[in-house]
Structures are given as structure tokens and as C-alpha cells.
Design a protein around this motif. Structure first.
Motif, PDB file in Angstrom:
ATOM      1  N   GLN A 129      35.622  41.588  33.063  1.00 44.12           N
ATOM      2  CA  GLN A 129      34.381  42.163  33.578  1.00 44.12           C
ATOM      3  C   GLN A 129      34.520  43.669  33.719  1.00 44.12           C
ATOM      4  OE1 GLN A 129      34.380  39.924  37.235  1.00 44.12           O
ATOM      5  NE2 GLN A 129      35.260  41.669  38.344  1.00 44.12           N
ATOM      6  N   ALA A 130      33.361  44.315  33.757  1.00 45.02           N
ATOM      7  CA  ALA A 130      33.332  45.753  34.028  1.00 45.02           C
ATOM      8  C   ALA A 130      33.594  45.954  35.517  1.00 45.02           C
ATOM      9  CB  ALA A 130      31.973  46.332  33.647  1.00 45.02           C
ATOM     10  N   GLU A 131      33.864  47.213  35.891  1.00 46.02           N
ATOM     11  CA  GLU A 131      34.152  47.465  37.307  1.00 46.02           C
ATOM     12  C   GLU A 131      32.966  47.109  38.195  1.00 46.02           C
ATOM     13  OE1 GLU A 131      35.527  51.542  36.970  1.00 46.02           O
ATOM     14  OE2 GLU A 131      37.570  50.910  37.426  1.00 46.02           O
ATOM     15  N   ASP A 132      31.761  47.135  37.614  1.00 49.13           N
ATOM     16  CA  ASP A 132      30.576  46.794  38.434  1.00 49.13           C
ATOM     17  C   ASP A 132      30.272  45.297  38.367  1.00 49.13           C
ATOM     18  OD1 ASP A 132      29.516  46.331  35.957  1.00 49.13           O
ATOM     19  OD2 ASP A 132      28.170  48.054  35.962  1.00 49.13           O
ATOM     20  N   THR A 141      35.228  46.024  24.339  1.00 47.68           N
ATOM     21  CA  THR A 141      36.255  46.879  24.923  1.00 47.68           C
ATOM     22  C   THR A 141      37.042  47.588  23.831  1.00 47.68           C
ATOM     23  OG1 THR A 141      37.987  45.183  24.900  1.00 47.68           O
ATOM     24  CG2 THR A 141      36.514  45.245  26.822  1.00 47.68           C
TER      25      THR A 141
ATOM     26  N   GLN B  98      47.496  44.716  32.819  1.00 49.42           N
ATOM     27  CA  GLN B  98      47.234  45.156  34.191  1.00 49.42           C
ATOM     28  C   GLN B  98      48.503  45.077  35.047  1.00 49.42           C
ATOM     29  OE1 GLN B  98      43.627  43.044  35.450  1.00 49.42           O
ATOM     30  NE2 GLN B  98      42.362  44.512  34.321  1.00 49.42           N
ATOM     31  N   GLU B 116      35.638  49.888  28.633  1.00 56.42           N
ATOM     32  CA  GLU B 116      34.417  49.338  28.060  1.00 56.42           C
ATOM     33  C   GLU B 116      33.910  50.341  27.037  1.00 56.42           C
ATOM     34  OE1 GLU B 116      31.300  48.727  30.865  1.00 56.42           O
ATOM     35  OE2 GLU B 116      29.971  47.797  29.378  1.00 56.42           O
ATOM     36  N   ALA B 121      34.484  53.445  30.684  1.00 59.06           N
ATOM     37  CA  ALA B 121      35.093  53.163  31.992  1.00 59.06           C
ATOM     38  C   ALA B 121      36.140  52.056  31.852  1.00 59.06           C
ATOM     39  CB  ALA B 121      34.006  52.734  32.977  1.00 59.06           C
ATOM     40  N   VAL B 123      38.099  48.710  32.281  1.00 59.51           N
ATOM     41  CA  VAL B 123      37.595  47.375  32.619  1.00 59.51           C
ATOM     42  C   VAL B 123      38.059  47.026  34.035  1.00 59.51           C
ATOM     43  CG1 VAL B 123      37.656  46.670  30.199  1.00 59.51           C
ATOM     44  CG2 VAL B 123      39.598  46.144  31.695  1.00 59.51           C
ATOM     45  N   GLY B 124      37.396  46.059  34.626  1.00 55.29           N
ATOM     46  CA  GLY B 124      37.736  45.650  35.986  1.00 55.29           C
ATOM     47  C   GLY B 124      39.019  44.833  36.024  1.00 55.29           C
ATOM     48  N   ARG B 125      39.533  44.612  37.218  1.00 53.88           N
ATOM     49  CA  ARG B 125      40.734  43.811  37.408  1.00 53.88           C
ATOM     50  C   ARG B 125      40.420  42.335  37.190  1.00 53.88           C
ATOM     51  NH1 ARG B 125      45.459  46.362  38.266  1.00 53.88           N
ATOM     52  NH2 ARG B 125      46.092  44.412  39.234  1.00 53.88           N
ATOM     53  N   ARG B 127      40.804  38.661  38.406  1.00 53.49           N
ATOM     54  CA  ARG B 127      40.988  38.137  39.762  1.00 53.49           C
ATOM     55  C   ARG B 127      41.000  36.628  39.748  1.00 53.49           C
ATOM     56  NH1 ARG B 127      37.606  42.746  41.129  1.00 53.49           N
ATOM     57  NH2 ARG B 127      38.844  44.169  42.424  1.00 53.49           N
TER      58      ARG B 127
END
Lengths: 172, 172
Positions: A129-132, A141, B98, B116, B121, B123-125, B127
Motif C-alpha cells: 500500500q501507499a503511505e496513505d 511501483t 523493509q 510509488e 513517494a 511505499v508504505g510498511r 503490516r
């Protein structure tokens, strides 16, 4: 055989494989997550030769993935416990587990399942996922630096961005 | 050296490592995600011996992680492209990336970043979460079956077994 080292690689994937990429090492880490702490228990569970296990455990301690600790029952045995760095490998293990579940079992084959202890329900899928929180696919990506710019044209399936906001927000 | 095979293991992590656990194989897959498709390009990027690369590519095609395709430019070259099964390894690569970013770089060291494409930006972590989206830590999880029950007592951070029979049937 001494393999090529990626200890100084700029790519974190290469450094990770350099640190814990050994096939046995990740199985030892998996067993540590399942509560195995003693040499004899690792050896029995993995069916690995003593010498190979000794080397892998030594390397994992050197990499600060495992740490030596006194036996939890007060005996003279040494135990191997995961450090914070080692525990942080959990998502690597889970990602491998979920891929294996998806692709390496026939419909009629049993496999172990990672569940939430409190509920007994299988854990959720890992998702990119994106940070948001927007869901992302790998094709959306790109690895920063030269690869982003120079290889975009000949990427399979044209790694292009999805229309802005086309992915549903994800809750965590 | 022929290693012990976990091809028939009940643990998906073991099967995954059996299928793609080779240190080089995951770097080849990583390069494929970055758009590398030709033998010579893999060899140049990885600095791997031709024979080792040939074996790894053959095994990855046999495992249906990579597939052979005609050259995208119409030349006589063969190219290696990720299958759906291969593309599904992306989260394994991201999880390794990561972890490496977190633990294998000094503060002043540069590393590549997965971004992305559309926004640039990071990418998110990844989880770990329950199916309903609640965040989970590894200590809140347990591998179904014997491990849940028998190793619960000596698990660090109190990994307790789920109530017997509380695991819902798993769909594959």
C-alpha cells in the motif's frame, strides 16, 4: 563455497539475503518464532546436520538475529532467542508462508496455518500500500534511482501508475 | 550438495524456501521485477557465473516462477518473464527490503527505495493484521496444530494456543 557478498550492496534486498538468505537460516528463524530455543530442538525439528546447524546458529548470533540466553528452566543449557532485529523478520516469514499457501499446495493438501492466538482466526493477507493506505500493485511501483527512469520503457506489462485515487483506502 | 527437500512439508514457509529459497534465485526474481529479462543482463547485474545463472533460471522456469518468452524487440534472444506465480513473490521481496532498510544500513548509508511510480513517494510498511484490519504483533499469533498447544508454555511473550477447534476451516 564462499559466495559473492552483498554486504555492502545499495539494495536492501541484497543485503537482507546476504544476512539471512541462507535456506537453513530462515527455517531456524521460523522455528525460533515457534518457540524453539535449544540446539537439540532445532536439530530434531529440522533434521539438519550438527555442524551445519552450529554454523547457522553462530552466523545468526553474529548477525544479531539470535542471541544466546541462559536456559529458561535454570539448567546448564544455552538457548537461542530472537532479538528485536530477529523478531522483525516475522513479516518476511509471513510473506513466504502466504505465497507458499497460494502456490505450493494442492487443494486437498493440508498445511499449517498462522492464526491470531486470541481468536484462532487466520491472520490477514499482507498487502502493498501507499503511505496513505491506498492499495498498490507491484506494477505501480519502481525502485528509486536509475532503474525508475531507464528501465520503465521495457518493463513487462508497462509498469505504469494507476489513475490517481483509483484504489480504495485501506484501514489498518 | 543436494540439500534436504521440504517439497512435501506441511509448513508453507518450508515449501517456499524449497521452491525459491536459493539465495541467487531471489536476487534473480528481484531483478525480474526491475525489468531485467535477458540472461546477459541478469549475469551483468548480479555478477553470477554463467553456469550458476543457467541452473537458477532453469529451476525458476521449472518452478513456474519465470517463463520463457520471445525477445520483446523481435530479436532471436530468449527472455525470462515473471509468471503470475512469480509476480506474487513481490511481497516477499518487499518484506526483505523493509527489514534490510531497518537493520542493515548505517544512518549515513544510501540505499535504493521502493516508490510509488505515480507519486515518487516510498511505499508504505507491510503490516501484520487480523482479517478485520486490526494490527497484530508476532507474539499475538500462533501456528495452528501441535505448535499452538505444545510450545505455548515456553514461548517468549506468552504465545498461547488458541482454544481447541477454534480454527475455522481454511480455503485454498
Amino acid at each position: 563455497m564462499k559466495r559473492k557478498s552483498f554486504r555492502e550492496a545499495e539494495c536492501p534486498v541484497a543485503r537482507t539475503l546476504d544476512a539471512i538468505g541462507d535456506w537453513w537460516s530462515l527455517l531456524i528463524v521460523r522455528d525460533a518464532f515457534d518457540g524453539i530455543r535449544r540446539f537439540s530442538a532445532f536439530q530434531q525439528n529440522l533434521g539438519i546436520a550438527r555442524g551445519m546447524l552450529s554454523t547457522r546458529l553462530r552466523d545468526l548470533v553474529e548477525a544479531e538475529v539470535l542471541a544466546l540466553a541462559p536456559a529458561s528452566d535454570g539448567s546448564a543449557y544455552q538457548e537461542y532467542v530472537l532479538t528485536k532485529k530477529g523478531r522483525d523478520l516475522f513479516l518476511v516469514i509471513v510473506a513466504m508462508r502466504q505465497w507458499g499457501e497460494d502456490h505450493l499446495y494442492r487443494a486437498d493438501e493440508r498445511h499449517s496455518v498462522l492464526v491470531e492466538t486470541a481468536t484462532g482466526a487466520p491472520v490477514g493477507r499482507l498487502r502493498l500500500q501507499a503511505e496513505d493506505g491506498r492499495r498498490l500493485g507491484w506494477a505501480e511501483t519502481c525502485v528509486s534511482g536509475a532503474k525508475c527512469d531507464t528501465s520503465a520503457a521495457d518493463k513487462p506489462k508497462g509498469r505504469r501508475a494507476s489513475p490517481a485515487g483509483s484504489n480504495p483506502p485501506r484501514q489498518l
